[in-house]
Scaffold this motif. Structure first.
Motif, short mmCIF file in Angstrom:
data_model
loop_
_atom_site.label_atom_id
_atom_site.label_comp_id
_atom_site.label_asym_id
_atom_site.label_seq_id
_atom_site.Cartn_x
_atom_site.Cartn_y
_atom_site.Cartn_z
N GLU A 175 -34.55 -21.15 60.08
CA GLU A 175 -34.74 -19.91 59.32
C GLU A 175 -35.65 -18.93 60.06
O GLU A 175 -35.67 -17.73 59.76
CB GLU A 175 -35.33 -20.23 57.95
N GLY A 176 -36.40 -19.42 61.05
CA GLY A 176 -37.30 -18.56 61.80
C GLY A 176 -36.64 -17.83 62.95
O GLY A 176 -37.26 -16.95 63.57
N LEU A 177 -35.39 -18.17 63.25
CA LEU A 177 -34.69 -17.50 64.35
C LEU A 177 -34.29 -16.09 63.95
O LEU A 177 -33.77 -15.86 62.85
CB LEU A 177 -33.45 -18.30 64.76
N ILE A 178 -34.52 -15.16 64.84
CA ILE A 178 -34.24 -13.76 64.56
C ILE A 178 -32.72 -13.54 64.43
O ILE A 178 -31.94 -14.05 65.22
CB ILE A 178 -34.79 -12.87 65.68
N VAL A 179 -32.34 -12.79 63.40
CA VAL A 179 -30.96 -12.32 63.29
C VAL A 179 -31.01 -10.80 63.46
O VAL A 179 -31.44 -10.08 62.56
CB VAL A 179 -30.34 -12.67 61.93
N PRO A 180 -30.64 -10.28 64.62
CA PRO A 180 -30.80 -8.84 64.90
C PRO A 180 -30.05 -7.97 63.90
O PRO A 180 -28.93 -8.29 63.48
CB PRO A 180 -30.22 -8.70 66.31
N GLU A 181 -30.65 -6.85 63.51
CA GLU A 181 -30.00 -5.91 62.60
C GLU A 181 -29.02 -5.00 63.33
O GLU A 181 -28.02 -4.58 62.76
CB GLU A 181 -31.05 -5.08 61.88
N ASP A 182 -29.31 -4.67 64.57
CA ASP A 182 -28.43 -3.79 65.35
C ASP A 182 -27.11 -4.51 65.57
O ASP A 182 -27.06 -5.62 66.12
CB ASP A 182 -29.10 -3.47 66.68
N ALA A 183 -26.02 -3.88 65.15
CA ALA A 183 -24.71 -4.51 65.27
C ALA A 183 -24.37 -4.85 66.71
O ALA A 183 -23.73 -5.88 66.98
CB ALA A 183 -23.64 -3.61 64.67
#
Length: 443
Positions: free
Chosen positions: A141-149
């Motif tokens: 859950e701590g891994l970044i999920v980028p917002e930029d498509a």
């Protein structure tokens, strides 16, 4: 199985395969080699069995599809990026992909990926990879999920910007489609049987497929398979060809006795389809690469059809054209391939923005050179597997206006009309494509 490192022995199960994956990924992203060539080299260097070969392909294809997103997630866990160790960086991204996106047990990913570092002469990286992957295992859950498509779906910024400019709100869905698994679509040889009959034949062997509306010879397999498993493949009863590509033959609308030019023919799928529909046509198939024209010959031999083949630059008409006009011309032009990025994820990382200008110049040169070869009343079909208007409607509109050419492109089963021609977005049953149908005035 003979591993990558012949001089050393690593007992960690799966480590040689992961080392191979890192080498393939680095060959593409660091050395500019095509994925097909890099994978072929890895297969030649190692004696992987069929199962391991399939796993290697799944890892490298998936990692390349998600390359940028995986890099952001990896860097977020480190105090210093691995820019000076690109092979280790590739290995780590491949490990994260297996852990996050594949059904590979976490313990196997950790041990095999850390073990692979030793085979890559990077023993120092084994503890680091072990620690980072274990952290990702404990704290997903701590891994970044980028917002930029563009980052989330792993496209370079310049290409994402072009997609947004050309497709507007649909651009993000197109970028997402570039990470999806493409279907395996068949083209049934209508000279042998109807698509519905071949579907029944497949069902008798336990293979399910569905018909595709608007593409009469197409069958979409529910589960991809080796071509050798397709009944009648060796005898030319069926071929593998995407549904978008199958539209070309219908758009040409070839009649018996007509002279047809397939100007950029390799590997020959469209040439075979044209002749399957109209075997009495007189087809000339060109390709500038002598080796690739042999693939056209092999394709036609398999389906039992013949054409006049020539290795020639289509724009250098003085070298190959004998002066008799063509009733139909197909220009399946060299292009960026952005419409087939889900099948060839290396496209996203090998293409440069400057390539688009050069490719568009080549496409325009083909149109300028071949249009005069079209007979009065004849038809030219221009096609690219590109999502970019610079290789589609912008290019063909400029040509059509300069030549006062009529655009007669019909509505197609999927996609949307452009100022000139028709474009098909990539996704689902369809590769991204552009078509324009232009007709020469009768007089």
């Amino acid at each position: 199985m003979k591993g990558d490192n012949a001089g050393r022995f690593n007992r960690t199960p799966g480590a040689p395969l992961r080392a191979s994956a890192a080498r393939v990924l680095h060959a593409v992203t660091g050395q500019g080699k095509s994925l097909d060539d890099a994978l072929a080299f890895a297969e030649a260097r190692n004696r992987f069995d069929a199962r391991d070969s399939a796993l290697l392909a799944a890892i490298v294809y998936g990692t390349l599809r998600n390359w940028r997103r995986l890099g952001v997630q990896a860097e977020a866990m480190m105090t210093r990026p691995l820019h000076e160790a690109p092979m280790v960086d590739a290995l780590l991204r491949a490990g994260l992909f297996q852990m996050l996106d594949m059904r590979v047990p976490d313990h196997a990913v950790v041990s095999a990926t850390a073990g692979a570092a030793q085979l890559l002469d990077a023993e120092w990286a084994a503890p680091l990879i072990n620690a980072l992957l274990r952290r990702a295992q404990r704290e997903p859950e701590g891994l970044i999920v980028p917002e930029d498509a563009a980052v989330q779906h792993s496209w370079p910024d310049w290409l994402a910007a072009r997609l947004r400019a050309d497709w507007g709100e649909a651009a993000e869905a197109l970028m997402a489609s570039g990470n999806a698994q493409a279907p395996m679509t068949l083209r049934v040889n209508r000279r042998r049987m109807a698509a519905s009959d071949y579907r029944a034949r497949l069902q008798r062997t336990g293979q399910e497929a569905r018909l595709l509306e608007g593409v009469p010879e197409a069958l979409v397999l529910e589960q991809a398979c080796e071509v050798e498993a397709l009944p009648g493949f060796a005898r030319g009863s069926v071929s593998v060809q995407d549904a978008s590509a199958q539209l070309a033959a219908g758009l040409l609308d070839v009649h018996p006795g007509q002279r047809v030019l397939d100007a950029c023919s390799a590997p020959g799928g469209k040439a075979a389809h044209i002749l399957e529909r109209c075997p009495d046509a007189e087809l000339v198939a060109l390709d500038s690469d002598r080796r690739r024209i042999r693939t056209v010959d092999a394709t036609l031999q398999r389906v039992g059809l013949k054409a006049t083949l020539a290795a020639a630059d289509a724009t250098d008409t003085a070298r190959w054209w004998e002066g008799e006009p063509f009733d139909r011309i197909l220009i399946d032009a060299p292009c960026s391939g952005t419409g087939v990025a889900r099948r060839h994820p290396d496209i996203k990382w090998l293409r440069r923005e400057s390539d688009i200008t050069a490719l568009a110049a080549t496409q325009r040169a083909l149109l300028d050179a071949l249009w005069p070869l079209l007979a009065p009343g004849g038809r030219l079909v221009f096609a690219t597997c590109s999502l970019l208007r610079a290789e589609g409607s912008e290019l063909v509109r400029a040509f059509a206006e300069a030549q006062s050419v009529e655009d007669v492109t019909p509505d197609l089963p999927v996609g949307e009309r452009e100022p000139v021609g028709w474009r098909i977005p990539a996704g689902g049953d369809w590769d991204g494509f552009y078509y324009a149908v232009l007709e020469h005035s009768p007089s």
